[in-house]
Design an enzyme around this catalytic site. Structure first.
Site, PDB file in Angstrom:
ATOM      1  N   ASP A   1       0.875  -1.164   0.000  1.00  0.00           N
ATOM      2  CA  ASP A   1       0.000   0.000   0.000  1.00  0.00           C
ATOM      3  C   ASP A   1       0.920   1.224   0.000  1.00  0.00           C
ATOM      4  O   ASP A   1       2.123   1.116   0.272  1.00  0.00           O
ATOM      5  CB  ASP A   1      -0.880  -0.045   1.248  1.00  0.00           C
ATOM      6  CG  ASP A   1      -1.756   1.181   1.393  1.00  0.00           C
ATOM      7  OD1 ASP A   1      -2.399   1.561   0.397  1.00  0.00           O
ATOM      8  OD2 ASP A   1      -1.769   1.769   2.488  1.00  0.00           O
TER       9      ASP A   1
ATOM     10  N   ASP B   1      -0.154   5.053   1.012  1.00  0.00           N
ATOM     11  CA  ASP B   1      -0.418   6.004   2.100  1.00  0.00           C
ATOM     12  C   ASP B   1      -0.447   5.299   3.446  1.00  0.00           C
ATOM     13  O   ASP B   1      -1.234   4.373   3.655  1.00  0.00           O
ATOM     14  CB  ASP B   1      -1.743   6.722   1.868  1.00  0.00           C
ATOM     15  CG  ASP B   1      -1.712   7.570   0.610  1.00  0.00           C
ATOM     16  OD1 ASP B   1      -0.837   8.435   0.514  1.00  0.00           O
ATOM     17  OD2 ASP B   1      -2.562   7.368  -0.280  1.00  0.00           O
TER      18      ASP B   1
ATOM     19  N   ASP C   1      -1.418  -0.790   6.231  1.00  0.00           N
ATOM     20  CA  ASP C   1      -1.592  -0.138   7.523  1.00  0.00           C
ATOM     21  C   ASP C   1      -3.044  -0.088   7.962  1.00  0.00           C
ATOM     22  O   ASP C   1      -3.321   0.292   9.104  1.00  0.00           O
ATOM     23  CB  ASP C   1      -1.043   1.293   7.478  1.00  0.00           C
ATOM     24  CG  ASP C   1      -1.908   2.210   6.624  1.00  0.00           C
ATOM     25  OD1 ASP C   1      -2.307   3.273   7.126  1.00  0.00           O
ATOM     26  OD2 ASP C   1      -2.188   1.863   5.464  1.00  0.00           O
TER      27      ASP C   1
END
Length: 204
Positions: A16, A18, A174
């Site tokens: 990922d 961001d 995250d």
């Protein structure tokens, strides 16, 4: 930051963007907070709500936040306003060094890819600002698939473009929607603890 890497042999790695490779989530929060206040939000945007939507395609985030607060919005207009606000903040983003270092090492011997819920233009600019263009030749965004996270489509497409079976991929994420997407794709995942723990409310 300590990354808990599962044991096993992996043939490809998907990241990922961001909150995983680049610490942009606080900047996204500021942009969403301003954009939603412009269409009627009368309080600060709830951070728990915001972080629970990590990885979800940006257009969907506008609708989900509006639904939560009972706001009637033009989702596309809010989407464009939010991205304009975020572009003005992008230069302030910092690398999440432990993850970037892992990606650099992995890329020496294995294919790597990015699968991000952000719009392609914004994702590309973040990668350029972060100096990661040469590292990631495979970049998947919601424009490439029918369904964004938490559906598995983005990760499955990343695996296909890397030429790696899904079960041989390891995903770095995250946020909960991305982890669910990885599981739906049959992939193992690593949680990137990029967000500080929520502050406990004082006892009465």
């Amino acid at each position: 930051m300590k990354l808990e890497i599962p044991t096993g042999e992996f043939a490809g790695y998907i990241f990922d963007l961001d909150g995983t490779l680049v610490d942009t989530m606080p900047l996204h929060y500021r942009a969403w907070n301003q954009a939603m206040k412009a269409v009627g939000l009368t309080s600060e945007l709830d951070e728990e709500l915001f972080y629970s939507l990590g990885g979800v395609p940006t257009r969907d985030v506008a609708e989900l936040i509006a639904k939560h607060y009972g706001l009637k919005i033009d989702a596309m207009a809010v989407f464009h306003h939010k991205e304009s606000l975020f572009r003005s903040l992008q230069k302030d983003a910092k690398l999440i060094e432990p993850v970037v270092e892992f990606a650099r090492r992995a890329a020496l011997t294995h294919p790597v890819a990015i699968a991000s819920g952000g719009p392609r233009e914004i994702v590309r600019r973040s990668i350029e600002i972060a100096g990661l263009v040469s590292l990631f030749s495979i970049v998947i965004t919601p424009e490439d698939v029918v369904n964004g996270k938490p559906a598995p489509d983005m990760f499955l497409l990343a695996a296909k473009r890397m030429g790696v079976p899904p079960e041989k991929c390891l995903v770095f994420e995250d946020a909960e929607p991305g982890m669910r997407a990885a599981e739906a794709a049959g992939m193992r995942w690593v949680r990137v603890p990029s967000r500080a723990p929520a502050k406990k409310k004082p006892a009465n």
